[in-house]
Design a protein around this motif. Structure first.
Motif, PDB file in Angstrom:
ATOM      1  N   VAL A  26      41.913  32.034  22.761  1.00  0.00           N
ATOM      2  CA  VAL A  26      40.894  31.124  23.264  1.00  0.00           C
ATOM      3  C   VAL A  26      40.783  29.873  22.406  1.00  0.00           C
ATOM      4  CG1 VAL A  26      38.938  32.101  21.986  1.00  0.00           C
ATOM      5  CG2 VAL A  26      38.550  30.998  24.194  1.00  0.00           C
ATOM      6  N   ALA A  41      33.663  30.470  27.651  1.00  0.00           N
ATOM      7  CA  ALA A  41      34.371  31.476  26.854  1.00  0.00           C
ATOM      8  C   ALA A  41      33.411  32.401  26.107  1.00  0.00           C
ATOM      9  CB  ALA A  41      35.299  30.786  25.854  1.00  0.00           C
ATOM     10  N   HIS A  92      43.307  27.396  23.500  1.00  0.00           N
ATOM     11  CA  HIS A  92      42.888  26.898  24.810  1.00  0.00           C
ATOM     12  C   HIS A  92      41.838  25.795  24.672  1.00  0.00           C
ATOM     13  CE1 HIS A  92      41.463  26.714  28.920  1.00  0.00           C
ATOM     14  NE2 HIS A  92      40.260  27.101  28.545  1.00  0.00           N
TER      15      HIS A  92
END
Length: 226
Positions: free
Chosen positions: A63, A110, A66
């Motif tokens: 993550v 997230a 990302h």
């Protein structure tokens, strides 16, 4: 006087970082220690490469890369500002953050609620940023900002040293490759070392290849690019 566990751990990390010569190992140790010290969910390191290319070189979760990619594509975000001209960024609550809306939306999606970033730099150059993410609001405070800054300064010195060591190793390896390739040409065509080097350099220029790439090709295939 006895050091507190946190102070002793920090001192051990500093010594460990400066004794680590591999860039990858240095980055991994920084992330490992940062997650432990700040008790955060995620951590990552962004480095600036030659030509101003920016890359997430390591993180403890996908993550992080990302979220970094979103910043780089949008050209806006805390890491962008840290690398440009800020010593650090503290986001206490993503939902209250008005800057960088594209990034904050992705961060909240997230499940992340707070963030702390610190600039990785020495007196000579900016190397990148150390970024910490937590699932709770207000995980980081002003004390953490100071500690992250100290960690980032030590980490930057260690990273600069490790990067220099790897560049030196790369230069030595390239020189060894070229020497082996010269030997092959000298034996095959009964020419001197200078002539063999000129042959390699001509093939390098004509084919727009690095000299060490031409040497590696000759060693691997016993032939030069046509």
């Amino acid at each position: 006087m006895t050091l507190s566990p946190d102070a002793a751990s920090f001192a051990d990390l500093v010594l460990d970082l400066h004794e680590t010569s591999s860039l990858d190992e240095t980055v991994e140790r920084i992330i490992e220690f940062a997650c432990k010290m700040f008790d955060c969910a995620y951590a990552g390191v962004i480095l600036v490469h030659p030509g101003s290319r920016v890359e997430t070189v390591a993180s403890n979760h996908e993550v992080v890369a990302h979220l970094d990619k979103i910043q780089l594509e949008a050209g806006a975000g805390p890491d962008i500002e840290i690398i440009a001209d800020r010593p650090g960024v503290l986001v206490r609550d993503v939902r209250q953050e008005q800057r960088w809306p594209q990034w904050t939306a992705a961060v909240e999606a997230a499940g992340i609620r707070s963030m702390l970033g610190a600039r990785l730099h020495t007196n000579r150059q900016v190397l990148g940023s150390l970024n910490l993410y937590a699932l709770e609001v207000d995980r980081f405070d002003e004390v953490d900002v100071d500690v992250a800054h100290m960690l980032a300064r030590h980490a930057a010195v260690a990273l600069e040293s490790a990067r220099g060591t790897e560049h030196l190793r790369g230069a030595v390896d390239a020189r060894n490759l070229i020497g082996q390739a010269q030997g092959i040409l000298m034996e095959r065509f009964n020419i001197g070392a200078d002539q063999a080097f000129q042959v390699l350099r001509r093939y390098s220029q004509d084919n727009n290849l690095k000299l060490h790439s031409v040497a590696q090709r000759l060693i691997d295939t016993r032939s030069l690019p046509r």
